[in-house]
Design a protein around this motif. Structure first.
Motif, mmCIF file in Angstrom:
data_model
loop_
_atom_site.group_PDB
_atom_site.id
_atom_site.type_symbol
_atom_site.label_atom_id
_atom_site.label_comp_id
_atom_site.label_asym_id
_atom_site.label_seq_id
_atom_site.Cartn_x
_atom_site.Cartn_y
_atom_site.Cartn_z
ATOM 1 N N GLU A 152 0.836 -1.204 0.000
ATOM 2 C CA GLU A 152 0.000 0.000 0.000
ATOM 3 C C GLU A 152 0.867 1.249 0.000
ATOM 4 O O GLU A 152 1.846 1.337 0.741
ATOM 5 N N ASP A 154 -0.032 5.097 0.576
ATOM 6 C CA ASP A 154 -1.174 5.946 0.905
ATOM 7 C C ASP A 154 -1.040 7.306 0.226
ATOM 8 O O ASP A 154 0.062 7.807 0.011
ATOM 9 N N PRO A 179 -4.977 17.240 12.670
ATOM 10 C CA PRO A 179 -3.901 17.956 11.976
ATOM 11 C C PRO A 179 -4.126 18.012 10.476
ATOM 12 O O PRO A 179 -4.499 17.022 9.853
ATOM 13 N N ARG A 244 1.996 18.527 15.678
ATOM 14 C CA ARG A 244 2.228 19.358 14.487
ATOM 15 C C ARG A 244 3.505 18.919 13.763
ATOM 16 O O ARG A 244 3.516 18.750 12.534
ATOM 17 N N SER A 245 4.545 18.720 14.531
ATOM 18 C CA SER A 245 5.819 18.296 13.944
ATOM 19 C C SER A 245 5.691 16.914 13.304
ATOM 20 O O SER A 245 6.174 16.690 12.184
ATOM 21 N N LEU A 246 5.044 16.006 14.004
ATOM 22 C CA LEU A 246 4.875 14.652 13.473
ATOM 23 C C LEU A 246 4.062 14.671 12.182
ATOM 24 O O LEU A 246 4.371 13.956 11.229
ATOM 25 N N TYR A 247 3.027 15.493 12.173
ATOM 26 C CA TYR A 247 2.177 15.571 10.985
ATOM 27 C C TYR A 247 2.985 16.040 9.779
ATOM 28 O O TYR A 247 2.935 15.445 8.707
ATOM 29 N N GLN A 249 6.255 16.079 9.259
ATOM 30 C CA GLN A 249 7.282 15.111 8.842
ATOM 31 C C GLN A 249 6.643 13.928 8.120
ATOM 32 O O GLN A 249 7.174 13.420 7.133
ATOM 33 N N SER A 250 5.514 13.502 8.657
ATOM 34 C CA SER A 250 4.830 12.357 8.077
ATOM 35 C C SER A 250 4.384 12.659 6.646
ATOM 36 O O SER A 250 4.528 11.821 5.749
ATOM 37 N N ARG A 251 3.873 13.845 6.428
ATOM 38 C CA ARG A 251 3.413 14.226 5.086
ATOM 39 C C ARG A 251 4.588 14.316 4.115
ATOM 40 O O ARG A 251 4.494 13.863 2.965
ATOM 41 N N SER A 253 7.367 12.733 4.321
ATOM 42 C CA SER A 253 7.834 11.362 4.102
ATOM 43 C C SER A 253 6.904 10.619 3.145
ATOM 44 O O SER A 253 7.346 9.855 2.277
ATOM 45 N N GLN A 254 5.621 10.882 3.285
ATOM 46 C CA GLN A 254 4.619 10.234 2.430
ATOM 47 C C GLN A 254 4.824 10.646 0.967
ATOM 48 O O GLN A 254 4.781 9.815 0.064
ATOM 49 N N PHE B 3 -0.636 8.206 8.969
ATOM 50 C CA PHE B 3 -0.032 8.344 10.284
ATOM 51 C C PHE B 3 0.190 6.994 10.952
ATOM 52 O O PHE B 3 0.924 6.880 11.900
ATOM 53 N N ARG B 5 1.609 4.039 10.372
ATOM 54 C CA ARG B 5 2.880 3.372 10.574
ATOM 55 C C ARG B 5 3.756 4.126 11.542
ATOM 56 O O ARG B 5 4.483 3.559 12.322
ATOM 57 N N ALA B 164 8.805 5.585 9.987
ATOM 58 C CA ALA B 164 8.008 6.019 8.832
ATOM 59 C C ALA B 164 8.380 7.433 8.395
ATOM 60 O O ALA B 164 7.517 8.274 8.121
ATOM 61 N N GLY B 165 9.671 7.688 8.362
ATOM 62 C CA GLY B 165 10.150 8.967 7.854
ATOM 63 C C GLY B 165 10.091 10.105 8.849
ATOM 64 O O GLY B 165 10.402 11.239 8.504
ATOM 65 N N THR B 166 9.676 9.819 10.068
ATOM 66 C CA THR B 166 9.627 10.887 11.065
ATOM 67 C C THR B 166 10.768 10.708 12.059
ATOM 68 O O THR B 166 10.952 9.632 12.614
ATOM 69 N N THR B 171 11.366 15.952 16.101
ATOM 70 C CA THR B 171 10.092 16.122 16.804
ATOM 71 C C THR B 171 10.322 16.719 18.190
ATOM 72 O O THR B 171 9.619 17.645 18.605
ATOM 73 N N ASN B 174 11.336 20.389 17.996
ATOM 74 C CA ASN B 174 10.183 21.250 17.721
ATOM 75 C C ASN B 174 9.302 21.407 18.959
ATOM 76 O O ASN B 174 8.743 22.471 19.209
#
Lengths: 279, 205
Positions: A152, A154, A179, A244-247, A249-251, A253-254, B3, B5, B164-166, B171, B174
């Motif tokens: 998958e 996403d 977020p 906010r930071s995780l969101y 970074q996650s985007r 990376s996606q 989110f 993973r 997963a890239g984070t 983090t 921040n």
């Protein structure tokens, strides 16, 4: 018969209202944020603070924090207890299969997002996943496509916009949705229409299925988030800033993963390109 | 779903919450793999041992101090505000940072039972050597976790955990920067919040 007609009218009205709400929700929230509760930028002479402000790109932070607080309470007193109950009556295996099922329903939408974003190989993967998992995977309950080499990837409309070169824009924390960002918020109304349920002929059964699938998706996802969310809330100094930071970074990376997986490949039967010459 | 993973992996990797790089030299992929394999086996042995939570916490803290460049982590997390902090504030910050890390580890132990650890491979990413691993726990989906390793003081040390890239070090930075900016750029405010968090975690234990 009149009762049936009334039910049908009511059903259509419900669909209409749902579409309307979804279509206006994100832009309305953005407007609301723009009109109220903007953070005051520090003076540019204050280098460290000004750089931090620019990097955060969260000019609506006061409003966002209000929504975060509302969502937090909503989660604490509604979603979390429901998810805990769900965990008690299900196993991890069941929850995985529910996740696979929900993911499979989203594959046609992903196919369109990838195609619109100029990612034909990712779109092909989504198509293969949907066909394989819907058939061999018994309606998506299992995920044999991943084992066949089609994992998958996403995506959503926000990612398509990103592929078009539209920047993420200011951070947004949306009521109920959580977020997001000025660009990504547009994926909410679009996602509403890009499901197989919307394409299927309207019927009461389909409406019931659609609501059930949405509810199950929410509860299953919240259950998967259970421990990590608790950990962030327990250990972070500022959970809002951490999410906010995780969101973000996650985007990022996606988006990177989407590009990586869209790499052109040469079939085994086709003459392979020559290896680069090393001197 | 994007989110998913991250969050599943993050809970497994959180004890390494803030791992910073002041790396001076790059570690070869083989050396990094060997280091993470050994470190992972030690971690798993401690976590899965039939001992009390407090004993595990103590042992894990010792291990983390050996494997992770904690002081360098603190410097990275404080970031640009290191130049704003007075020497006393910086010393206090490092002490609180070590304490918070220890408390986080203790908090995590509750969720760490019967874990498995597999090293998949290693690659050079930027200035770091990242070792890819899969962490499994009974009744949980497997989590893919990357461990960034650098050579610090002549030995390999973990400088970041990537799920997963984070990046967990970004983090954390921040998170801390937000506290400082919300309080007019005052490092003293961060120290107060850190101390309050330590007290809160202790009270909840």
């Amino acid at each position: 018969m009149p009762a049936m007609k009334e039910a049908w009218v009511l059903h259509n009205r419900i669909l209409s209202v749902r579409r309307g709400i979804a279509a206006i929700a994100a832009p309305a929230v953005i407007l609301a944020g723009m009109l109220s509760g903007c953070a005051k930028a520090p003076p540019a002479s204050d280098t460290a603070d000004y750089q931090a402000y620019q990097q955060q790109n969260d000019p609506m932070e006061p409003t966002n924090r209000v929504f975060y607080s509302i969502n937090d309470k909503l989660d604490r007193y509604a979603f979390k207890p429901i998810a805990k109950g769900y965990i008690k009556i299900t196993t991890q295996g069941i929850r995985n299969h529910v996740g696979d099922f929900v993911t499979n329903i989203g594959e046609p939408g992903r196919l369109i997002y990838f195609a619109a974003g100029g990612k034909p190989r990712d779109a092909g993967t989504s198509l293969v996943r949907f066909v394989v998992n819907s058939t061999v995977g018994i309606g998506g309950i299992f995920d044999p496509a991943t084992h066949l080499g089609y994992p998958e990837t996403d995506t959503d409309f926000g990612m398509t916009l990103a592929e078009w070169g539209i920047p993420a824009g200011p951070y947004l924390y949306l009521p109920a949705f959580g977020p997001s960002g000025a660009r990504d918020a547009f994926s909410i109304p679009v996602a509403f229409f890009l499901t197989p349920m919307e394409a299927a002929p309207a019927s009461t059964a389909m409406t019931a299925f659609s609501y059930s699938e949405t509810a199950l998706h929410l509860v299953n996802t919240r259950a998967q988030f259970m421990n990590p969310i608790e950990q962030v809330q327990e250990t972070a100094l500022d959970p809002y800033a951490t999410f906010r930071s995780l969101y973000r970074q996650s985007r990022a990376s996606q988006l990177q993963l989407i590009d990586q997986r869209d790499t052109p490949t040469v079939p085994d039967w086709f003459p392979q390109p020559a290896a680069p010459v090393t001197q | 779903m994007y989110f998913r993973r991250f969050v599943l992996g993050a809970m497994t990797a959180l004890p390494m919450l803030s791992l910073a790089p002041l790396a001076q030299a790059q570690v070869s992929t083989d050396a990094a793999k060997a280091f993470i394999t050994t470190s992972g086996q030690q971690l798993v042995a401690v976590v899965n041992a039939d001992t009390s939570t407090s004993v595990k916490a103590q042992q894990l803290q010792t291990l983390v101090n050996q494997m992770v460049a904690v002081d360098n982590v603190g410097a990275y997390v404080l970031g640009r505000y290191k130049s704003v902090a007075t020497p006393d504030q910086y010393t206090q910050f490092q002490a609180l940072f070590h304490q918070l890390l220890a408390n986080n580890i203790t908090y995590q132990i509750k969720a760490f039972q019967g874990i498995g650890f597999t090293v998949n491979g290693a690659s050079v990413v930027g200035n770091d050597t990242v070792v890819d691993t899969t962490i499994t726990r009974p009744g949980q989906a497997p989590a893919d976790v990357g461990w960034a390793v650098d050579e610090i003081g002549g030995t390999p040390k973990i400088v970041d955990v990537i799920v997963a890239g984070t990046s967990l070090r970004i983090t954390t930075r921040n998170d801390y920067a937000s506290v400082i900016t919300s309080n007019g750029g005052q490092v003293s405010a961060l120290l107060t919040v850190m101390q309050n968090k330590i007290n809160q975690i202790k009270a909840n234990q």
